[in-house]
Design a protein around this motif. Structure first.
Motif, PDB file in Angstrom:
ATOM      1  N   ILE A  91      51.589 -50.152 -16.625  1.00  0.00           N
ATOM      2  CA  ILE A  91      51.719 -49.158 -17.685  1.00  0.00           C
ATOM      3  C   ILE A  91      50.380 -48.460 -17.913  1.00  0.00           C
ATOM      4  O   ILE A  91      49.369 -49.122 -18.138  1.00  0.00           O
ATOM      5  CB  ILE A  91      52.193 -49.818 -18.999  1.00  0.00           C
ATOM      6  N   ASP A  92      50.378 -47.169 -17.852  1.00  0.00           N
ATOM      7  CA  ASP A  92      49.196 -46.365 -18.155  1.00  0.00           C
ATOM      8  C   ASP A  92      49.465 -45.551 -19.423  1.00  0.00           C
ATOM      9  O   ASP A  92      50.588 -45.140 -19.681  1.00  0.00           O
ATOM     10  CB  ASP A  92      48.879 -45.395 -17.005  1.00  0.00           C
ATOM     11  N   LYS A 145      48.906 -46.514 -22.672  1.00  0.00           N
ATOM     12  CA  LYS A 145      49.423 -47.266 -23.823  1.00  0.00           C
ATOM     13  C   LYS A 145      48.853 -46.759 -25.143  1.00  0.00           C
ATOM     14  O   LYS A 145      49.491 -46.894 -26.189  1.00  0.00           O
ATOM     15  CB  LYS A 145      49.092 -48.753 -23.676  1.00  0.00           C
ATOM     16  N   GLU A 146      47.651 -46.188 -25.062  1.00  0.00           N
ATOM     17  CA  GLU A 146      47.014 -45.714 -26.295  1.00  0.00           C
ATOM     18  C   GLU A 146      47.783 -44.572 -26.954  1.00  0.00           C
ATOM     19  O   GLU A 146      47.576 -44.272 -28.136  1.00  0.00           O
ATOM     20  CB  GLU A 146      45.582 -45.264 -26.006  1.00  0.00           C
ATOM     21  N   ILE A 202      51.088 -44.602 -27.356  1.00  0.00           N
ATOM     22  CA  ILE A 202      52.316 -45.128 -27.953  1.00  0.00           C
ATOM     23  C   ILE A 202      52.091 -45.448 -29.427  1.00  0.00           C
ATOM     24  O   ILE A 202      51.260 -46.302 -29.757  1.00  0.00           O
ATOM     25  CB  ILE A 202      52.779 -46.411 -27.239  1.00  0.00           C
ATOM     26  N   ALA A 206      58.113 -51.109 -21.348  1.00  0.00           N
ATOM     27  CA  ALA A 206      56.818 -50.421 -21.320  1.00  0.00           C
ATOM     28  C   ALA A 206      56.369 -50.030 -22.722  1.00  0.00           C
ATOM     29  O   ALA A 206      55.167 -50.056 -23.018  1.00  0.00           O
ATOM     30  CB  ALA A 206      56.915 -49.172 -20.442  1.00  0.00           C
ATOM     31  N   GLY A 219      56.890 -51.654 -25.528  1.00  0.00           N
ATOM     32  CA  GLY A 219      56.396 -52.808 -26.273  1.00  0.00           C
ATOM     33  C   GLY A 219      56.888 -52.859 -27.709  1.00  0.00           C
ATOM     34  O   GLY A 219      56.323 -53.577 -28.540  1.00  0.00           O
ATOM     35  N   CYS A 249      56.919 -39.305 -20.961  1.00  0.00           N
ATOM     36  CA  CYS A 249      56.888 -40.523 -20.164  1.00  0.00           C
ATOM     37  C   CYS A 249      57.253 -40.203 -18.720  1.00  0.00           C
ATOM     38  O   CYS A 249      58.294 -39.583 -18.468  1.00  0.00           O
ATOM     39  CB  CYS A 249      57.848 -41.549 -20.749  1.00  0.00           C
ATOM     40  N   ARG A 253      53.894 -44.077 -17.005  1.00  0.00           N
ATOM     41  CA  ARG A 253      52.726 -43.387 -17.558  1.00  0.00           C
ATOM     42  C   ARG A 253      53.137 -42.612 -18.810  1.00  0.00           C
ATOM     43  O   ARG A 253      54.103 -41.843 -18.777  1.00  0.00           O
ATOM     44  CB  ARG A 253      52.131 -42.426 -16.520  1.00  0.00           C
TER      45      ARG A 253
END
Length: 231
Positions: free
Chosen positions: A29-30, A32-33, A35, A59, A61, A155, A179
């Motif tokens: 997963i790229d 994440k910041e 989300i 992905a 979370g 996404c 991503r």
């Protein structure tokens, strides 16, 4: 219902499905910041496989609601009842794509999910890509964002079609990369009629997905998958 959705999501993510699926897909997963850890958000993802409905929530979370074919909720026998119960427990919203009014009611349910502060995922293309390319997005994601004020999280899913190739019923080991990009805020599309605002926002969302997924873009609506066995 919301508490049941959260409990089921935790169980599936951490015990029943998540560990095995992450090992099978080597899920990476790229972004994440980007989300939001909580609150309403619409995930707009490309669509390569029916496995995307598993991949995106893992992905993310956090509990993530999808639209799903109404047939998943009306199957017969033990398998049908178990499938319907599973779909209900994870918060999936049924949609009858053959009936316009039913589809509108499903979007009303999606709006309610966002107003409840949940994450809601949609595929702007409307159906799986038949050839791995990215097709023109429909305006439903943008309209939902403009009506509710929920931001859109672009996404890009890479490799999910290799997990479950078209026409196959067997999941195979394959690398999957998800991503996420910066949020697209509906406040940037305030002026003009809804039709124009939603189209402009959709164009920007699809450009973001194109950049994240690396797919070739086709400026026409998707004809749908060549095989409907997993759609």
């Amino acid at each position: 219902m919301a508490d049941k959705h959260v409990r089921t999501d935790w169980f599936l993510r951490n015990i029943a499905i998540g560990p095995a699926f992450r090992g099978l897909s080597r899920l990476k997963i790229d972004g994440k910041e980007h989300i939001p850890p909580e609150g309403a958000v619409i995930v707009a993802a490309n669509h390569l496989s029916s496995m995307d409905a598993v991949i995106v929530p893992l992905a993310m979370g956090r509990p993530t609601t999808f639209l799903a074919k109404a047939e998943y909720f009306s199957g017969s026998g033990i398998k049908g009842r178990l499938t319907a119960e599973f779909m209900e427990r994870v918060g999936t919203i049924p949609v009858d794509r053959a009936k316009g009014r039913a589809a509108l009611m499903s979007l009303d349910a999606a709006q309610q999910a966002l107003e409840d502060g949940r994450a809601f995922a949609m595929h702007p293309e409307g159906t799986r890509s038949p050839d791995g390319r990215l097709y023109r997005g429909k305006t439903g994601v943008a309209r939902l964002s403009l009506v509710t004020g929920a931001p859109v999280l672009p996404c890009g899913i890479i490799g999910s079609h290799k997990l479950l190739p078209p026409g196959s019923r067997r999941i195979r080991p394959a690398k999957v990369l998800v991503r996420f990009g910066p949020l697209v805020q509906p406040t940037g599309y305030r002026s003009g009629p809804m039709a124009i605002r939603s189209r402009d926002m959709t164009v920007d969302i699809m450009r973001a997905i194109e950049s994240l997924s690396g797919q070739e873009y086709v400026d026409q609506f998707s004809p749908g998958p060549k095989s409907t066995s997993q759609d």
